[in-house]
Scaffold this motif. Sequence first.
Motif, PDB file in Angstrom:
ATOM      1  N   ASP A   1       0.855  -1.307  -0.158  1.00  0.00           N
ATOM      2  CA  ASP A   1       0.071  -0.036  -0.040  1.00  0.00           C
ATOM      3  C   ASP A   1       0.907   1.163   0.078  1.00  0.00           C
ATOM      4  OD1 ASP A   1      -2.528  -1.306   0.234  1.00  0.00           O
ATOM      5  OD2 ASP A   1      -2.234  -1.390   2.303  1.00  0.00           O
ATOM      6  N   SER A   2       0.334   2.231  -0.359  1.00  0.00           N
ATOM      7  CA  SER A   2       1.121   3.574  -0.368  1.00  0.00           C
ATOM      8  C   SER A   2       0.087   4.509   0.307  1.00  0.00           C
ATOM      9  CB  SER A   2       1.754   3.979  -1.834  1.00  0.00           C
ATOM     10  OG  SER A   2       0.516   4.138  -2.605  1.00  0.00           O
ATOM     11  N   TYR A   3       0.520   5.720   0.636  1.00  0.00           N
ATOM     12  CA  TYR A   3      -0.347   6.782   1.093  1.00  0.00           C
ATOM     13  C   TYR A   3       0.235   7.935   1.019  1.00  0.00           C
ATOM     14  CZ  TYR A   3       2.633   6.797   5.097  1.00  0.00           C
ATOM     15  OH  TYR A   3       3.527   6.798   6.200  1.00  0.00           O
ATOM     16  N   GLU A   4      -0.572   9.134   1.094  1.00  0.00           N
ATOM     17  CA  GLU A   4      -0.010  10.491   0.736  1.00  0.00           C
ATOM     18  C   GLU A   4      -0.044  11.199   2.056  1.00  0.00           C
ATOM     19  OE1 GLU A   4      -0.937  14.244  -2.009  1.00  0.00           O
ATOM     20  OE2 GLU A   4      -0.821  12.101  -3.003  1.00  0.00           O
ATOM     21  N   LYS A   5       0.960  11.762   2.483  1.00  0.00           N
ATOM     22  CA  LYS A   5       0.837  12.659   3.618  1.00  0.00           C
ATOM     23  C   LYS A   5       1.459  13.978   3.499  1.00  0.00           C
ATOM     24  CE  LYS A   5       1.624  12.971   8.691  1.00  0.00           C
ATOM     25  NZ  LYS A   5       2.332  12.339   9.688  1.00  0.00           N
TER      26      LYS A   5
END
Length: 94
Positions: free
Chosen positions: A86-90
Amino acid sequence: MAASVNEVRLIGNIGRTPELNYLPSGMPVVDLSVATTSRRKEKETGDWLEKTQWHRVVFYGNTALAVAEYATKSRQVYIEGEIDYDSYEKNGVT
């Protein structure tokens, strides 16, 4: 086209007692950290070297409920599943 397989097996120790949480849909979810350690003997010195790696494992549904009930810190576990990255953006950074 050749067949492909996405399968992983982990045997290791739980790093912390898992906590049961619920998704907005009401589905139970548990994540835990599992430590796996490998050992090898160094050729030159004959010393044993250990390398510990940590894995984040997520369980959903009835499996999550069972893990939350029985899994505790330091307990050895055997886990089979598949890898999902998974990847996420912050703050604009992925």
